[in-house]
Write an enzyme that holds these catalytic residues in place. Sequence first.
Site, short mmCIF file in Angstrom:
data_model
loop_
_atom_site.label_atom_id
_atom_site.label_comp_id
_atom_site.label_asym_id
_atom_site.label_seq_id
_atom_site.Cartn_x
_atom_site.Cartn_y
_atom_site.Cartn_z
N GLY A 27 0.79 -1.24 -0.04
CA GLY A 27 0.22 -0.02 -0.21
C GLY A 27 0.84 1.18 0.07
O GLY A 27 2.18 1.16 0.01
N ALA A 85 -2.95 -0.10 7.21
CA ALA A 85 -4.37 -0.79 7.32
C ALA A 85 -5.49 0.08 6.76
O ALA A 85 -5.12 1.50 6.56
CB ALA A 85 -4.45 -0.86 8.63
N ASP A 86 -6.53 -0.23 6.62
CA ASP A 86 -7.71 0.48 6.24
C ASP A 86 -8.48 0.96 7.28
O ASP A 86 -9.12 2.23 7.12
CB ASP A 86 -8.66 -0.28 5.19
CG ASP A 86 -7.65 -0.62 3.97
OD1 ASP A 86 -7.30 0.03 3.12
OD2 ASP A 86 -7.74 -2.02 3.59
N GLY A 97 -6.67 -4.97 3.32
CA GLY A 97 -6.99 -5.67 2.09
C GLY A 97 -7.47 -4.80 0.88
O GLY A 97 -7.77 -5.39 -0.18
N GLY A 99 -6.03 -2.87 -0.77
CA GLY A 99 -5.06 -3.06 -1.81
C GLY A 99 -4.88 -4.48 -2.53
O GLY A 99 -4.11 -4.67 -3.35
N GLU A 105 -0.63 -10.64 3.25
CA GLU A 105 -0.20 -9.89 4.43
C GLU A 105 -0.56 -10.74 5.83
O GLU A 105 0.36 -10.57 6.82
CB GLU A 105 -1.17 -8.85 4.56
CG GLU A 105 -0.71 -7.52 3.26
CD GLU A 105 -1.73 -6.48 3.25
OE1 GLU A 105 -1.07 -5.41 2.58
OE2 GLU A 105 -2.90 -6.64 3.42
C1 5RP Z 1 -3.39 -3.69 1.12
C2 5RP Z 1 -3.55 -3.17 2.66
C3 5RP Z 1 -2.94 -1.66 2.77
O1 5RP Z 1 -1.99 -2.00 3.74
C4 5RP Z 1 -4.02 -1.01 3.31
O2 5RP Z 1 -5.16 -0.99 2.05
C5 5RP Z 1 -3.72 0.59 3.47
O3 5RP Z 1 -3.22 0.97 2.33
P1 5RP Z 1 -2.81 2.56 2.31
O4 5RP Z 1 -1.53 2.97 2.97
O5 5RP Z 1 -2.23 2.75 0.82
O6 5RP Z 1 -4.05 3.34 2.69
O7 5RP Z 1 -4.15 -3.91 3.35
O8 5RP Z 1 -3.73 -4.91 1.01
#
Ligand code: 5RP
Length: 224
Positions: A27, A85-86, A97, A99, A105
Site C-alpha cells: 500500500g 491498514a484501512d 486488503g 489494496g 499480508e
Molecule cells: C493492502 C492493505 C493496505 O495496507 C491498506 O489498504 C492501506 O493502504 P494505504 O496505506 O495505501 O492506505 O491492506 O492490501
Amino acid sequence: MSDLKVAAARAALDQVRSGMRLGLGTGTTASEFVKLLGESMRNGVLKDIRCTSTSEQTEKVASEAGIPMFALADVAPLDLAVDGADEIDAKLRLIKGRGGALLREKIVEQQARRFIVIADESKIVERLGAGLLPVEVTPFAREVLTKRFAEMGLDPVLRMRDGSMRITDEGNVILDVRVPASKDIAQVVDEMRALAGVVETGFFPTEATEAVIAGAGGIRWMRR
Ligand code: 5RP
C-alpha cells in the site's frame, strides 16, 4: 496526507535494528516505509537486514529501493512486520486488503513477533467495518459465494481492475462486502469462513501488536 504517511513510516523505521528479519507490507503507507528502509540500507545505517514481501507490488518497490528480498520460509520467524491498514479500532483490530494483498499480508504478519501498523489518523474508526471488508475467495466458488453473501445481507461486490476481475497474487478473486452496523464483525467473519471457498478475510483481530498513528498533532503509539 502523504506527509503523515511518511511520518508514521519514519517512526516505525526507528524500531528497526541491524540484523533484523522484516516483513514488508503493501500500500501507499507501507511503500513509504520501504523507501525509507532502502535509504537507510544504502547509506549503511542499517546492515544485514533480510526482508520478505506481502505482495508482488511491494517486491517491485523494494527492488527499486535496492533491498534484497527473500522467500518467507527463508527468513521466518520475523522480528518485525510493518504494514498499513484501512481501518483500526481502539482494540487494535484491523481491516486490511483494500489494496488486494490481504492473504499474503496475514500470512507474513502472523510470522512476525511484532507487527507495527503505520497509518494516518483518518484510519481510526469507532466501529470496525464502517467501510468495505475484503474477502478473498477461490474463483470456482465466486458465483455461489456472491449469492450466499447477498443472502447474508452483506451486499457483495466483485473487485475489478482495468475492466477485469482483480486476481490476487495467490490467484483468487476478491468480494468486497459490507457488514451491517447491527452485526458483530467477528461473528460475520466466522460465518463466512465456515463456507468452503472463502480463503481469507481482511479482518485482522489479533495480528497487530502496535500502531503508530500520525496526525496533525504529531505521532501517537497504540499498543495492545
Ligand atoms: C493492502 C492493505 C493496505 O495496507 C491498506 O489498504 C492501506 O493502504 P494505504 O496505506 O495505501 O492506505 O491492506 O492490501
